[in-house]
Design a protein around this motif. Sequence first.
Motif, PDB file in Angstrom:
ATOM      1  N   PHE A   1      13.044   3.379 -23.678  1.00 43.82           N
ATOM      2  CA  PHE A   1      12.115   3.779 -22.591  1.00 43.82           C
ATOM      3  C   PHE A   1      12.117   2.682 -21.551  1.00 43.82           C
ATOM      4  CE2 PHE A   1      10.278   4.979 -26.759  1.00 43.82           C
ATOM      5  CZ  PHE A   1      10.545   6.333 -26.720  1.00 43.82           C
ATOM      6  N   PRO A   2      13.113   2.637 -20.734  1.00 43.09           N
ATOM      7  CA  PRO A   2      13.233   1.503 -19.822  1.00 43.09           C
ATOM      8  C   PRO A   2      12.076   1.396 -18.825  1.00 43.09           C
ATOM      9  CG  PRO A   2      14.994   3.142 -19.488  1.00 43.09           C
ATOM     10  CD  PRO A   2      14.202   3.611 -20.630  1.00 43.09           C
ATOM     11  N   GLU A   3      11.380   2.489 -18.613  1.00 46.54           N
ATOM     12  CA  GLU A   3      10.270   2.427 -17.637  1.00 46.54           C
ATOM     13  C   GLU A   3       9.025   1.844 -18.240  1.00 46.54           C
ATOM     14  OE1 GLU A   3      11.322   5.020 -19.154  1.00 46.54           O
ATOM     15  OE2 GLU A   3       9.614   6.165 -19.870  1.00 46.54           O
ATOM     16  N   ARG A   4       8.932   1.803 -19.613  1.00 43.74           N
ATOM     17  CA  ARG A   4       7.727   1.282 -20.265  1.00 43.74           C
ATOM     18  C   ARG A   4       7.951  -0.199 -20.557  1.00 43.74           C
ATOM     19  NH1 ARG A   4       4.478   5.930 -21.595  1.00 43.74           N
ATOM     20  NH2 ARG A   4       2.997   4.383 -22.332  1.00 43.74           N
TER      21      ARG A   4
ATOM     22  N   PHE B   1       6.084  -2.700 -23.980  1.00 42.61           N
ATOM     23  CA  PHE B   1       6.648  -3.022 -25.314  1.00 42.61           C
ATOM     24  C   PHE B   1       8.167  -2.947 -25.241  1.00 42.61           C
ATOM     25  CE2 PHE B   1       6.420   1.540 -25.218  1.00 42.61           C
ATOM     26  CZ  PHE B   1       7.552   1.966 -25.901  1.00 42.61           C
ATOM     27  N   ASP B   2       8.733  -3.621 -26.258  1.00 45.87           N
ATOM     28  CA  ASP B   2      10.173  -3.510 -26.484  1.00 45.87           C
ATOM     29  C   ASP B   2      10.353  -2.965 -27.888  1.00 45.87           C
ATOM     30  OD1 ASP B   2      11.174  -4.503 -24.132  1.00 45.87           O
ATOM     31  OD2 ASP B   2      11.125  -6.611 -24.866  1.00 45.87           O
ATOM     32  N   ILE B   3      11.327  -2.143 -28.061  1.00 48.45           N
ATOM     33  CA  ILE B   3      11.635  -1.691 -29.425  1.00 48.45           C
ATOM     34  C   ILE B   3      13.152  -1.778 -29.608  1.00 48.45           C
ATOM     35  CG2 ILE B   3      11.742   0.785 -28.833  1.00 48.45           C
ATOM     36  CD1 ILE B   3      10.239   1.129 -31.634  1.00 48.45           C
ATOM     37  N   TYR B   4      13.516  -2.233 -30.768  1.00 50.86           N
ATOM     38  CA  TYR B   4      14.947  -2.383 -31.023  1.00 50.86           C
ATOM     39  C   TYR B   4      15.187  -2.098 -32.501  1.00 50.86           C
ATOM     40  CZ  TYR B   4      19.713  -4.018 -30.581  1.00 50.86           C
ATOM     41  OH  TYR B   4      21.089  -4.060 -30.570  1.00 50.86           O
ATOM     42  N   ALA B   5      16.231  -1.288 -32.767  1.00 55.10           N
ATOM     43  CA  ALA B   5      16.515  -0.941 -34.173  1.00 55.10           C
ATOM     44  C   ALA B   5      18.000  -1.183 -34.473  1.00 55.10           C
ATOM     45  CB  ALA B   5      16.150   0.514 -34.435  1.00 55.10           C
TER      46      ALA B   5
ATOM     47  N   MET C   1      13.891  -2.456 -37.804  1.00 57.16           N
ATOM     48  CA  MET C   1      13.301  -1.963 -36.539  1.00 57.16           C
ATOM     49  C   MET C   1      12.214  -2.953 -36.129  1.00 57.16           C
ATOM     50  SD  MET C   1      11.935   1.788 -35.444  1.00 57.16           S
ATOM     51  CE  MET C   1      10.601   1.923 -36.611  1.00 57.16           C
ATOM     52  N   ALA C   2      12.313  -3.439 -34.905  1.00 59.83           N
ATOM     53  CA  ALA C   2      11.327  -4.419 -34.437  1.00 59.83           C
ATOM     54  C   ALA C   2      10.638  -3.890 -33.177  1.00 59.83           C
ATOM     55  CB  ALA C   2      12.037  -5.729 -34.139  1.00 59.83           C
ATOM     56  N   LEU C   3       9.342  -4.102 -33.169  1.00 60.08           N
ATOM     57  CA  LEU C   3       8.552  -3.614 -32.019  1.00 60.08           C
ATOM     58  C   LEU C   3       7.761  -4.777 -31.449  1.00 60.08           C
ATOM     59  CD1 LEU C   3       7.352  -1.219 -30.365  1.00 60.08           C
ATOM     60  CD2 LEU C   3       5.681  -0.973 -32.205  1.00 60.08           C
ATOM     61  N   LYS C   4       8.009  -5.055 -30.212  1.00 60.26           N
ATOM     62  CA  LYS C   4       7.331  -6.205 -29.593  1.00 60.26           C
ATOM     63  C   LYS C   4       6.360  -5.701 -28.531  1.00 60.26           C
ATOM     64  CE  LYS C   4       8.376 -10.664 -27.489  1.00 60.26           C
ATOM     65  NZ  LYS C   4       9.485 -11.489 -26.995  1.00 60.26           N
ATOM     66  N   PHE C   5       5.138  -6.196 -28.677  1.00 60.93           N
ATOM     67  CA  PHE C   5       4.130  -5.783 -27.685  1.00 60.93           C
ATOM     68  C   PHE C   5       4.096  -6.817 -26.576  1.00 60.93           C
ATOM     69  CE2 PHE C   5      -0.395  -5.557 -26.154  1.00 60.93           C
ATOM     70  CZ  PHE C   5      -0.298  -4.305 -25.562  1.00 60.93           C
ATOM     71  N   ASN C   6       4.207  -6.321 -25.326  1.00 60.23           N
ATOM     72  CA  ASN C   6       4.233  -7.244 -24.199  1.00 60.23           C
ATOM     73  C   ASN C   6       2.900  -7.321 -23.463  1.00 60.23           C
ATOM     74  OD1 ASN C   6       6.939  -7.728 -24.683  1.00 60.23           O
ATOM     75  ND2 ASN C   6       7.558  -5.966 -23.419  1.00 60.23           N
ATOM     76  N   GLY C   7       1.951  -6.469 -23.871  1.00 50.00           N
ATOM     77  CA  GLY C   7       0.691  -6.407 -23.146  1.00 50.00           C
ATOM     78  C   GLY C   7       0.838  -5.447 -21.981  1.00 50.00           C
TER      79      GLY C   7
END
Lengths: 326, 646
Positions: B419-422, B425-429, B635-641
């Motif tokens: 979801f490049p527009e969001r 957060f970042d998500i990577y699997a 799977m890693a999910l990073k919250f960016n605020g």
Amino acid sequence: MKGAILGLLFLLACPGLGAEEAVLKKASFIPHWSPQAQFAGYYVALDKGIYRKYGIDAGILQGGPDFSSCEYLKDKKADFASIWLSRAIQMRSEGVRLINVAQVMQRSALILIAKKSGGIHEPKDLNGKKVSLWEGDFQLQPKAFFKKYGLDVKIVPQSYTINLFLRDGVDAVSAMWYNEYHTIINSGIDPDELTTFFFDEYGLNFPEDGIYTLEETFRRDPSLVYAFVQASLEGWLYSFSHPDEAVDVVLKYMRDARIPVNKVHQKWMLERMRDLILPKDTSVMIGVLDRSDYEVVAGVLRENGMIKDVPDFDSFFIRCADHAKR
Amino acid sequence: MPRGKSIEFKLILFFFVSGMFIFLLIFSFTYRFSRHMIEKNVEESARNLTQSTVNKIETILSSAQKVPENLAYYLENSPYDKEQLLGLLKTVVEKNSEVYGSTVAFEPYSFERGSLYFAPYYYKSAGEIKFSYLGGAAYRYFYLDWYQIPKELGSPVWSEPYFDVGGGNIIMATYSAPFYKTDSGKRRFTGIVTADISLEWLRDIVSSIKILDSGYGFLISRNGTIVTHPLKDLIMHETIFSVAEERDDALLRRIGRKMISGESGFVPPMSIVSGKKSWMYYAPIPSTGWSLAVLFPQDEFMADIIRLNRAIAVLGTAGLLLLLGTVVFIARSIAGPLRAMAKATQEIATGNLDVEVPSVRSDDEVGKLAQAFEYMKVSLKRYIKELTETTAAKQKIESELSIAHHIQMSMLPKVFPPFPERREFDIYAFIETAKEVGGDLYDFYFIDKDRLCFVIGDVLGKGISSALFMAMTTTLFKATAAKGIGPDRILAQVDAELKKSNDEDMFLTAFLGILNTKTGEVVYANGGHNPPFIIRRNSEAVLVKETAGKVIGAYEGMDFETGRFILEPGETLFMYTDGVTEAKDDKGGFFSEERLKKKLDDLRDLPLKEVVSGVSKAIKDFSCGTAQSDDITIMALKFNGEGGSV
């Protein structure tokens, strides 16, 4: 050797003077012993037609103990004769007008033989020993030899065999190198068991067999004499270069004369004749009488009272080979 | 196949050569032994024959010796006059048949003052007794051997044999004895008494020696002169030494020297005079010193042995050939099938299983080998047929599996960032499947504008069914999450749904969470899955708090519990399947939770993608080529605020 071969070539190149003559000249020759290889040259020259080639119708008379070649020559029963030098000098001195036309043998073949087992190794060992010697001229050299070395020797007369020596009846024996020496070897004694005394090694060289004729024969027909000498010498050289053939020729004449033959003995004899006839000095021509040899022989004869004066050498010896060369 | 190294060749060579060796050994032994026996016999009979002949000769010779010896004794010891002497001499010749002639020869002037020679001689001629006086200018007997030798030696001697020319060509020898006169105590040589002995009897005795066809005897004198011999030409003309010289035969000369020196001996076969190889025995005749030799023709004596040996040789050769034939037959019967089988093996090696295996009828090892070989061929053929079938089937399955794998993978989101527009957060699997089709799954999707649902799961088992189960489950999760219900209820509903049609008792573990992209709040439920790590910004990673739950799709009872936590901006939720912690190194050790936590701490400041790739690299380094046994999913999910990446 070289001289001998040159001599042969020369002789072959110059056929005898008589060859041109249509009629062959008759000539007779008597050897001083019965047929054997000691006279191979003459028999071969006769058998191979060498005399004929030189214009001579030659005949060889029977020699031997009953037919003295000296007497035959003196009595003109033979034109040419084989005679020992020492005997010939004595005859000349006695007034027989014979001349030496070729000194065939250059060295004396008469030797003394002793057994090493008898302790004899050199002349002085003969002192006080028994030595058998033939009689007559055969004693000249041995006696001169004993005198020269101051030996006191008991001389026993020697007959025809060497059995007395073989049975140790005497310590030393006189022998002809070409004959009795070989008989001794073929009686089972090895050469290394024997001591031999060659007189020429002790200054007493008596050259033996020579061809003789009478002065009057020479005067009457010198060309016959030259031709006979050349043919005879050529016969000798042919014998030396064809020894087997020469021995066969000799054996034929021996059988004709009813003499027991022994081929190896004749072969030995011919080989020794070669040693005795061919001059040691190869530049010397065969058939030449050496003046000093003549003087030694004549000197011994005079010392022993066998001749009064030494006959003149130059009238005694005619160098026929030289003459032909000219 | 090179013939030189073949078993056949070796067998033949070995047996033939050893056979030949044995044969030659026996043959040469027999030959030597029999030859030795013959030689021994020959030597003995040669010695006996020679000795008896010598004795015979000796008897006659010594009786002949008596005549002159007695006469000499008489002359030394009795007075006599001329008449008496002549009478005595005549009687001697008359009465002794072997005496051919006899003389008493005196030294010069010692019989009569006036005569130099005095030697009356009686002799037989044409059956009559004749008389003459020896000596004269032509016959000076003092110098002849028969007189001189005994005189010089002082003892009687035999002369060398000689041909008597006058008396009809007979061989004679003279025995001479010296006699002496003693004058006033002094012994003085006076003369010689002789007896001429015809040796014709000697010739008869020696020529009567006949051994088989060609054996003969011969006699030589002290000088080596051949006195009797079958070859007439040699007699009296040659000595053994002149024959040796003519033939250049040093051995013959040596033998001759031994003979005349009075030795006796046996000479091994050699050609003597006649040119025929013969054994020779020789012995001396003592009184004369002559030597008698007897020759035994070797070929005649060896004829029997040669015949015997020829027979042995023929038999031996025949035996050898028979042996050769047998060995060739045996060798062929062994090597032939072996060679054929070697050829067949080569054929088989190239894949031709229809090759004809040589049939061997025999029941020996080679036969068994051939049978085993045939059995091996048939088994191989069957095995390869089966293998071919199995391989075909397996390939079919594998291709199906591969299709399934593709389907499975295609169901997982692969495009990052999704979801490049969001930017909040970042998500990577990341998924690394093991060789077979695995059962790991991950997924994420927005259930409304601000809530992102994400799930990671691990279906138990592998293969097609687990893959299908995983696909079904993925769909179920997505459908159920769309209802907008909480994580606990999503899991519960999925659980219930799966149980309905789960005939194979399959189940999965799963961790499902929903992120509020505005607040960073995460609600979650855990269906028996490994609890994820929360990577804090300034402290160590921590595990998400355990909540009640169970594996999904199996077992009754037990509800799922919802847990919650807040992800501060910059914090990451790190989820994984047990393929990560249970990755093995080459010693069988696990990668483990501790090692993972430590790795996460090391990597926490890096961008999300690098954290994931860092962990996957760590796992790869750890396992170090050891085959991967389970799917590895991260799977890693990073919250960016709210508002963007930190």
